[in-house]
Design a protein around this motif. Structure first.
Motif, PDB file in Angstrom:
ATOM      1  N   ASP A  22       0.878  -1.284  -0.117  1.00 28.01           N
ATOM      2  CA  ASP A  22      -0.009   0.056   0.001  1.00 28.01           C
ATOM      3  C   ASP A  22       0.912   1.485  -0.056  1.00 28.01           C
ATOM      4  OD1 ASP A  22      -2.485  -1.481   0.038  1.00 28.01           O
ATOM      5  OD2 ASP A  22      -2.528  -1.501   2.266  1.00 28.01           O
ATOM      6  N   ASP A  23       2.251   1.173   0.066  1.00 29.05           N
ATOM      7  CA  ASP A  23       2.990   2.289   0.206  1.00 29.05           C
ATOM      8  C   ASP A  23       4.152   2.213  -0.887  1.00 29.05           C
ATOM      9  OD1 ASP A  23       1.946   2.907   2.899  1.00 29.05           O
ATOM     10  OD2 ASP A  23       3.466   1.899   3.815  1.00 29.05           O
ATOM     11  N   PRO A  24       4.350   3.553  -1.397  1.00 35.28           N
ATOM     12  CA  PRO A  24       5.630   3.640  -2.577  1.00 35.28           C
ATOM     13  C   PRO A  24       6.678   3.360  -1.640  1.00 35.28           C
ATOM     14  CG  PRO A  24       4.702   5.703  -1.769  1.00 35.28           C
ATOM     15  CD  PRO A  24       3.822   4.693  -0.992  1.00 35.28           C
ATOM     16  N   ASP A  25       7.727   3.072  -2.504  1.00 27.57           N
ATOM     17  CA  ASP A  25       9.036   2.921  -1.931  1.00 27.57           C
ATOM     18  C   ASP A  25       9.723   4.376  -2.178  1.00 27.57           C
ATOM     19  OD1 ASP A  25      11.824   2.378  -1.278  1.00 27.57           O
ATOM     20  OD2 ASP A  25      12.063   0.799  -2.395  1.00 27.57           O
ATOM     21  N   ASP A 105       2.245  12.453  -6.036  1.00 24.12           N
ATOM     22  CA  ASP A 105       2.195  12.845  -7.337  1.00 24.12           C
ATOM     23  C   ASP A 105       3.714  13.533  -7.855  1.00 24.12           C
ATOM     24  OD1 ASP A 105      -0.193  12.338  -7.980  1.00 24.12           O
ATOM     25  OD2 ASP A 105      -1.103  14.313  -7.335  1.00 24.12           O
ATOM     26  N   GLU A 106       4.190  14.353  -6.995  1.00 26.14           N
ATOM     27  CA  GLU A 106       5.618  14.673  -7.453  1.00 26.14           C
ATOM     28  C   GLU A 106       6.800  13.778  -6.730  1.00 26.14           C
ATOM     29  OE1 GLU A 106       5.676  18.933  -6.915  1.00 26.14           O
ATOM     30  OE2 GLU A 106       3.458  19.304  -7.036  1.00 26.14           O
TER      31      GLU A 106
END
Length: 221
Positions: A22-25, A105-106
Motif C-alpha cells: 500500500d506504500d510507495p518505496d 504525484d511529485e
C-alpha cells in the motif's frame, strides 16, 4: 549498541522484508519541511521487527542543515549521553513515520509540523549507525518542543500554519486532535532518563512505537 536491546533494523538488512504494497518505496525521495524547504532525501527505512513495520525514515540531510551549524537541542537521555555535538560524518536524521506525509504525484516526503531550524538543531547520526532508545528519545524531544513552544507563547503564526495544513478542521477540533496526538510518554518529562524509564514514561520494549508519532495512517494521507 553495547548492552542495549536492538529495536530497529535498516530495511536493507532484512532480506525477508519489503515495502508494504500500500506504500510507495520512498527511498531516494526528497524530504521537505513545513515551509517547503528541502532538508534532505530518504536514504533508508527503519523497521521494528517486533511490530513488523517501518517506524522511521532515515534521511540523509541537505548541506543547508549542516551549514546552519546550530547546536543540537535536547537534554541527555541518560548518563551515557554526555553532550550533543554533531560531528563530521554525522549527516543523517530519523523522522517518525507518523510525522511524515507523502506527495505521491511529485514524489516527495514532507512534514506539516517541523521547520528547517528544528531539523538543524536535532542531533544527527552517521549513516548506518545502530539506533538506541536514548537517541530516539532525544530526537522526539527535539521535534515535539515546537508544539510545546506554541502553547506556552500563544504563537498564533504557528497555530495558523498548523490549521492551514488541515483546512477541513475547525480550531476546536484541531486542538482536541493535537492534544490526543501529544506524546503521552513525555507528558511528565521531569527527572533523569532512568527515572522516567522506571516510571514507565519511556518503555524499554517496542510498545514505545504505540505513540502517535508512529501512526502509519497519517503517513499515508
Amino acid at each position: 549498541m553495547k548492552d542495549k536491546e536492538k529495536h530497529l533494523y535498516y530495511l536493507n538488512e532484512l532480506s525477508d522484508y519489503k515495502v508494504d504494497s500500500d506504500d510507495p518505496d520512498v527511498r531516494g525521495w526528497k524530504v521537505k519541511d513545513v515551509d517547503n524547504r528541502v532538508i534532505g532525501k530518504v536514504d533508508n527505512l527503519l523497521v521494528s521487527k517486533a511490530r513488523k513495520r517501518v517506524v522511521y525514515l532515515d534521511v540523509e540531510v541537505d548541506s543547508s542543515i549542516i551549514d546552519a551549524n546550530h547546536d543540537p537541542y535536547g537534554k541527555p537521555a541518560s548518563a551515557d549521553v554526555h553532550e550533543f555535538i554533531n560531528k563530521d560524518g554525522e549527516n543523517h536524521l530519523i523522522i517518525p513515520i507518523g510525522l511524515a506525509r507523502l506527495n505521491r504525484d511529485e514524489k516527495y516526503v514532507y512534514t506539516d509540523k517541523i521547520n528547517h531550524r528544528t531539523f538543524a538543531e536535532t542531533k544527527r547520526m552517521e549513516a548506518g549507525a545502530d539506533i538506541d532508545r536514548d537517541y530516539e528519545v532525544v530526537v522526539l524531544e527535539s521535534y515535539n518542543r515546537d508544539l510545546d513552544r506554541g502553547e506556552r507563547t500563544g504563537d498564533s503564526d504557528y497555530r495558523d500554519r498548523e490549521t492551514t495544513a488541515n483546512p477541513k478542521r475547525d480550531l476546536d477540533e484541531y486542538e482536541r486532535s493535537r492534544m490526543s496526538d501529544k506524546d503521552e510518554l513525555l507528558d511528565d518529562d521531569s527527572g533523569t532518563y532512568e527515572e522516567r524509564r522506571q516510571r514507565g514514561r519511556i518503555p524499554d520494549d517496542d510498545s514505545f512505537y504505540d505513540r502517535g508519532e508512529f501512526d502509519r495512517d497519517k503517513y499515508r494521507r
